[in-house]
Enzyme design. Structure first.
Site, PDB file in Angstrom:
ATOM      1  N   ARG A 326       1.175  -1.279  -0.004  1.00  9.12           N
ATOM      2  CA  ARG A 326      -0.025   0.357  -0.109  1.00  9.12           C
ATOM      3  C   ARG A 326       1.011   1.010  -0.203  1.00  9.12           C
ATOM      4  NH1 ARG A 326      -6.262   2.066   1.306  1.00  9.12           N
ATOM      5  NH2 ARG A 326      -6.519  -0.740   0.071  1.00  9.12           N
ATOM      6  N   GLU A 733      -9.097   6.700   7.232  1.00  9.12           N
ATOM      7  CA  GLU A 733      -7.726   6.712   7.114  1.00  9.12           C
ATOM      8  C   GLU A 733      -7.306   7.732   5.755  1.00  9.12           C
ATOM      9  OE1 GLU A 733      -8.029   3.342   5.015  1.00  9.12           O
ATOM     10  OE2 GLU A 733      -6.267   1.837   5.754  1.00  9.12           O
TER      11      GLU A 733
END
Lengths: 786, 166
Positions: A326, A733
Site C-alpha cells: 500500500r 484513513e
C-alpha cells in the site's frame, strides 16, 4: 410492550442518509453507561491473566524456571506453548511465524513467553515477575536503516511496480536529485488497551468478548489455536475504545490466551494488558527508510522516479507485506509519473511485529512522494505548491493521458485541482505566503512556515476476498428493526451510518432501528473493519438485506390490496398502497399474520476491482478519496520548538452519509497524522527495548497542540464516481495524511534560515530536536565557506 | 486490609479493601461504577477522573483509603436523574466524542474547570487545562467546543440564579 406512535404525517423520516446525526452511543458515552469489555459484569469465578515477557531482543531460551511463579499467591496455572491445544500460532498471514507463546527462542524484547492465570489481575501480574529465565543472547537487528534491501532477510515477498523506463528517464532528465528519508513509526494509543474475556461453553465451545476490529479473523485464529472448528468459537464486540488498525490482528493473541485458559479451567478468563505491556508487546505503524531518485526538467515536471520503500516489519510477517504494497500504491499521491519504478522491502528485525495503522502504509508512500516534490521545488527554486499542481493527474473528464498510476489503473475521478483551488482561496494562501515572507524578514528568532499538501487515497482492500460484507436484518412483528452487520464500532460512527441506511430503506425513523453487537454468530466470514471500508461494505450489505424484506412487504401489500407493485410506495413511517396509507407497523403486523418472512441476510462484494500482484497491474481500487490541507507553523529557531498557528482542510467524502461524523473523522485523522509526523517518537535502545512505552515519554497530541485556528470543511459538491452507498465516500484513513501539511510547514520554516535555497530534508517525526538539528545543518550549509 | 467509608454519588458506601487498592479499582470493582475508565494505568491519560470533595482527581493516583471520609462523584452521579448535566449535554450536542472511552474523564475534568472559572472560560484556558486528559479520536476540536458551550450555559444559569436571588 410499549406502544410506538410514529409520525404518520412526516415529510421526511428522522435520521435517514445524508443527515447529521449524533453518535448512536453519545448519550451512553456521556452518562458513563456505554459498556466496554472491561465494564461487563464478570461471570462468577473469573480468572485473570498476567503475561511473562521476554527481557532480551533475540536469544534462545536456555532455561525457563516458572516454579516460583506457580507457587505465588492466587496463581491457578501458568501457561506456556506446551499448553496450546491446537497450533501455537496466531499469524494472520498464514506464514506460521507468530507464536502465541515463544518456543525455544525469543525474537523481540517484550515477546510473551508464558501467561499466569490467577484469581486476581494483581496476583497474576506480580507472579509473572518471579520467573527465572536464562537466555543465550543472539545478535539482534534493531533498526532497518543500515539493512540491505536486496540481501537482508525479509518477512514477506516484496512488491515491484513499474511503468515506463524510470532509469532511462532519470538518466536522460535535465535535472536529477537523489536522497533518503527516515520516517518513524507510531503507536496506536487507543485509550482502551487490548482486552479479551473468554467464557467457556459446552463441549468445545467458547465465546470470546474481544476488543477486535476483525471478529471473524479472531474467531478463526482462536479455533486454530484451540484445535477446534470455527463453529465452536463465537467472537463478539459491541464497541471498542479506539482501534486505528491496532486491533485488526493484534487483538488475536489476547483472545487466544483467554480462550486457552478458559477451556482448560472451565472458568471465564480475562486478559487486559497494562498500558506499558500493550505498548511493548503489540505491533505499531511501520517505520520506513525511503530511498528516492527523481529526474525532472527546469520547470519542475517530473519525468521519472525511482523509490525503494524499506519498512520495519519486526520479527514476523503479520500484515507487513500488504502494508509495503500500500505504500507503493500511494507513492504517487496525486501525481502522474511518466516513468516509475518502485519496490518495497518488508525487512526482518528483532522488534515487535508491526501491523496495520490507519492508512496501512499509504501515508508512508505519500510522505515519500511529498519529499520528492520538495526536492524538485527547491532544485528549480519554486514554491512547492506550484510543483504539486504541475504534476497532478489529469482532472476527471479531461481528454489527456496523464492519468495512469504506477499499478496501471486509470485515475478516472480526479478532483484534486478543484479542491486545491478552493482551499487556496479559503485559506488565503497567496496573501499569507507574502505575509509570512515579510514576517520572517523582520523576525530574528521566530520563523513562520506554511505548506499546502494534497491527498489521494485508494479505497478497497487489495486482498480481494476482504471486499465482501454481510448483514442480518430482522423486522419484528411490531415494526421495530434489529440490525446487525460484520463491521465493528471503534468510535467512527459506523453502526450509526449503517442504521441510517436501513432507516432510509424502510423509510422509518432512525430510533426504530436497533444497533446490536457485532458477532460471528450472526454474520460469518467478514472482513476486518479496516481500509476505511466499513460503511461502504456493510452499508451496502445492510441495504441489500433491508431491500429483500421491503420487496416482500411490497409484494404482500400489492397482493392483499390488489394493486400493482409499483403502487406500493414506502413513505415516512407509512406505506401508500394504491390510494390508502397504512403505517409501516401495521403493514408489518399484517405481513406477519400472513406468514411473510421478515428477516434477511444481506451481502455485498465490491465490483470492478482486480489485482495481479505478480504483474503489478490491476484495478486495485474501486475509487479514490481526495482532500487537501494547508498548515502554518511558527518555529523558535533557538530551541526547535513550534506551534501550529492555523490549519485549513478541505476534504472529499462524496455525498456524505453524515457530515457531522465525517468532519469528526477529518479533524481526528489530521491531528493523529500530525502527531505521527511531529511529536510521537518511538525510541528503542541498543538492546531493543522500547523506551517510550507510556504517555509520559510517548507524546500524542494534547488539546494544547491543536492548531490555534482550525477550519475543516467537506466538499459539498462531490459525489462518488462509482455507485457506492448513496454515493458517499470512505473517510476513516484518507484524512490522516493531511498531517503532512504540518511536516512541510515546519520544513518551510526551517528552509527560511537558508533563504529557501536548500531543501531541508526534514525527517519525521519532526520533534523539536530534529527541527533544531535541521536548522543548524542548513545554517552551516548556507554559511560562506572559509 | 482497611475499612473505607465514603459517600459516592450521594450514597454512603463502605468496604474492606487492601491498603494498596486504588480508588479507581474500588469504584469499578467494589461498587460496579464502570463509567470511570482506566486508560494508561499511570495517571496521565485522565480517563479515570472523578470528583473528590468537589475537585477533579485522577482516581488511579489516589488510594481508596485516602478517599475514605470524602464525598465522591463519578460520571454516573453527574446527571440529575434523566436530565443530563449541562457538561454532559454539551459533549453530546457538540459531538465531543467518538469512541467514548475518554469521555467520562473529560467531562469530570471539564465540570471542575468550569466550576473554577465561574465567569466563563476562554479557549486558551480550556486547551491548557485539558492537558491532563488524552483523547486519541477527536483531535479535541469538538471537546473544546463542548466545554466552552457548557461554560457559557452554566455561567448564564448561575447569573440568572444570582439575579433572582438578588
Amino acid at each position: 410492550m410499549t406502544e410506538h406512535t410514529p409520525n404518520l404525517k412526516a415529510a421526511k423520516i428522522t435520521g435517514g442518509v445524508a443527515t447529521d446525526q449524533r453518535h448512536d452511543s453519545a448519550h451512553k458515552h456521556v452518562a458513563g453507561t456505554a459498556v466496554y469489555i472491561d465494564d461487563m459484569p464478570e461471570p462468577a469465578g473469573t480468572l485473570h491473566v498476567g503475561l511473562g515477557l521476554s527481557n532480551v531482543a533475540h536469544g534462545t531460551l536456555k532455561n525457563v524456571d516458572l516454579s516460583e511463579v506457580r507457587s505465588a499467591p492466587g496463581v491457578v496455572d501458568v501457561l506456556t506453548y506446551a499448553d496450546v491445544p491446537g497450533e501455537n500460532d496466531v499469524s494472520p498471514s498464514g506464514m506460521h511465524d507468530d507464536p502465541v507463546f515463544a518456543q525455544g527462542k525469543v525474537q523481540f524484547h517484550g515477546q510473551p513467553i508464558f501467561a499466569v492465570v490467577a484469581e486476581t489481575r494483581e496476583q497474576a501480574r506480580r507472579a509473572a515477575r518471579l520467573a527465572k529465565i536464562e537466555y543465550e543472547e543472539l545478535p539482534a537487528i534493531i533498526s532497518i536503516w543500515d539493512l540491505d534491501t536486496e540481501k537482508d532477510k525479509q518477512v514477506a515477498s516484496p512488491l515491484t511496480l513499474t511503468r515506463g523506463d524510470a532509469a532511462a528517464a532519470i538518466a536522460a532528465a535535465p535535472r536529477r536529485v537523489k536522497g533518503r528519508m527516515k520516517l518513524g513509526g507510531q503507536d496506536h494509543f487507543y485509550l482502551e488497551g487490548q482486552i479479551s474475556l473468554a467464557v467457556p461453553g459446552e463441549d468445545d465451545e467458547v465465546t470470546v468478548y474481544c476488543s477486535t476490529q476483525g471478529p471473524s479473523e479472531t474467531q478463526h485464529l482462536v479455533a486454530h489455536v484451540l484445535g477446534v472448528p470455527s463453529h465452536a468459537v463465537t467472537v463478539e464486540v459491541r464497541r471498542m475504545g479506539g482501534g486505528f488498525g491496532g486491533k485488526e490482528t493484534q487483538a488475536n493473541q489476547c483472545a487466544a490466551i483467554a480462550a486457552i485458559a478458559a477451556k482448560k479451567h472451565k472458568r471465564a478468563v480475562k486478559v487486559r494488558l497494562d498500558r506499558d505491556e500493550d505498548m511493548t508487546a503489540t505491533g505499531k505503524r511501520h517505520d520506513f527508510a525511503i530511498d528516492y531518485e527523481v529526474g525532472f526538467d527546469d520547470e519542475g515536471n517530473i519525468l521519472g522516479v525511482d523509490y525503494i520503500f524499506a519498512l520495519n516489519a519486526g520479527f514476523s510477517a503479520d500484515l507487513s507485506g500488504p502494508v509495503g504494497d500500500r505504500a507503493l500504491f500511494h507513492c504517487d499521491n496525486t501525481y502522474f509519473y511518466p516513468n516509475v519504478h518502485a519496490k518495497s522491502a518488508p525487512l526482518y528485525t528483532n522488534t515487535v511485529s508491526n501491523t496495520a495503522f490507519r492508512g496501512f502504509g499509504g501515508p508512508q508512500g505519500m510522505v515519500g512522494a511529498e519529499r520528492v516534490i520538495d526536492e524538485v521545488a527547491f532544485a528549480v527554486g519554486k514554491d512547492s505548491l506550484e510543483i504539486r499542481k504541475l504534476n497532478f493527474y489529469d482532472p476527471m473528464g479531461a481528454p489527456g493521458d496523464r492519468n495512469l498510476t504506477p499499478y496501471h489503473q486509470k485515475v478516472e475521478d480526479c478532483i484534486i485541482q478543484r479542491i486545491v483551488a478552493e482551499l487556496e482561496e479559503s485559506a488565503d494562501y497567496a496573501r499569507r505566503r507574502r505575509e509570512i515572507a515579510a514576517f520572517n524578514n523582520n523576525s530574528r528568532f521566530i520563523k513562520r512556515g506554511m505548506a499546502l499538501t494534497p491527498v489521494k487515497f485508494g479505497i478497497s482492500f487489495t486482498k480481494t476476498e476482504s471486499n465482501q460484507a454481510g448483514a442480518l436484518v430482522h423486522v419484528y412483528a411490531d415494526g421495530s428493526v434489529h440490525m446487525n452487520h460484520g463491521g465493528t464500532e471503534m468510535g467512527q460512527g459506523l453502526h450509526l451510518k449503517v442504521a441510517q441506511v436501513v432507516a432510509e430503506e424502510f423509510q422509518i425513523d432512525l430510533d426504530r432501528v436497533k444497533i446490536t453487537a457485532t458477532t460471528t454468530a450472526k454474520v460469518p466470514n467478514t472482513a476486518p473493519t479496516a481500509a476505511s471500508s466499513g460503511a461502504d461494505l456493510n452499508g451496502m450489505a445492510a441495504q441489500d438485506a433491508a431491500r429483500q424484506i421491503r420487496k416482500r412487504l411490497a409484494a404482500f401489500a400489492a397482493e392483499k390490496y390488489q394493486v400493482p407493485t409499483d403502487q406500493v410506495v414506502f413513505l415516512p413511517n407509512r406505506v401508500r398502497v394504491g390510494n390508502q396509507e397504512i403505517s409501516f407497523n401495521d403493514l408489518v403486523k399484517q405481513a406477519y399474520l400472513n406468514r411473510i418472512q421478515l428477516s434477511a441476510a444481506g451481502f455485498y462484494k465490491t465490483p470492478k476491482i482486480h489485482w495481479d500482484r505478480a504483474k503489478g497491474r490491476g484495478h486495485a481500487f474501486y475509487y479514490f478519496a481526495y482532500g487537501a490541507a494547508c498548515s502554518e507553523v511558527s518555529v523558535d529557531t533557538l530551541t526547535g520548538e513550534y506551534v501550529v498557528e492555523r490549519a485549513d482542510i478541505l476534504h472529499d467524502t462524496g455525498r456524505s452519509l453524515n457530515r457531522a461524523i465525517d468532519i469528526g473523522q477529518v479533524e481526528g485523522g489530521f491531528i493523529q497524522g500530525m502527531g505521527w509526523l511531529t511529536t510521537e517518537e518511538l525510541w528503542w535502545d541498543g538492546k531493543g527495548r522500547l523506551r517510550t512505552h507510556a504517555p509520559s515519554t510517548y507524546k500524542i497530541p494534547l488539546a494544547s497542540d491543536r492548531p490555534k485556528i482550525f477550519n475543516v470543511a467537506l466538499t459539498d459538491w462531490s459525489e462518488a464516481y462509482e455507485p457506492t452507498i448513496h454515493r458517499s465516500k470512505a473517510v476513516g484513513e484518507p484524512p490522516l495524511p493531511h498531517g503532512m501539511s504540518v511536516l512541510h510547514a515546519l520544513s518551510d520554516a526551517v528552509a527560511s534560515v537558508a533563504d529557501h535555497k536548500i531543501c531541508p530534508r526534514l525527517d519525521a517525526p519532526a520533534t523539536p530536536e530534529r527541527v533544531l538539528m535541521a536548522i543548524e545543518r542548513l545554517r552551516a550549509e548556507a554559511a560562506p565557506k572559509k | 486490609m482497611s475499612e473505607v467509608t465514603l459517600v459516592v454519588n450521594g450514597r454512603k458506601v463502605s468496604g474492606a479493601v487492601e491498603d494498596r487498592t486504588l480508588l479507581v479499582h474500588f469504584l469499578r470493582e467494589n461498587l460496579n461504577l464502570t463509567g470511570t475508565h482506566v486508560g494508561c494505568d499511570t495517571s496521565q491519560c485522565g480517563a479515570c477522573v472523578v470528583h473528590v470533595d468537589g475537585k477533579a482527581v485522577k482516581s488511579c493516583t489516589m488510594l481508596a483509603v485516602q478517599a475514605s471520609g470524602s464525598t465522591v462523584t463519578t460520571i454516573e452521579g453527574l446527571a440529575n436523574g434523566a436530565d443530563l448535566h449541562p457538561v454532559q449535554a454539551a459533549f453530546k450536542e457538540n459531538h465531543g466524542l467518538q469512541c467514548g472511552f475518554c469521555t467520562p474523564g473529560m467531562i469530570m475534568t471539564a465540570t471542575d474547570m468550569i466550576r473554577r472559572h465561574p465567569d466563563g472560560l476562554d479557549e486558551a484556558t480550556v486547551r491548557a487545562e485539558l492537558e491532563g486528559n488524552i483523547c486519541r479520536c477527536t483531535g479535541y476540536h469538538n471537546i473544546v467546543k463542548a466545554i466552552l458551550a457548557a461554560s457559557k450555559t452554566m455561567s448564564k444559569a448561575s447569573k440568572s440564579k444570582a439575579n433572582k436571588a438578588a
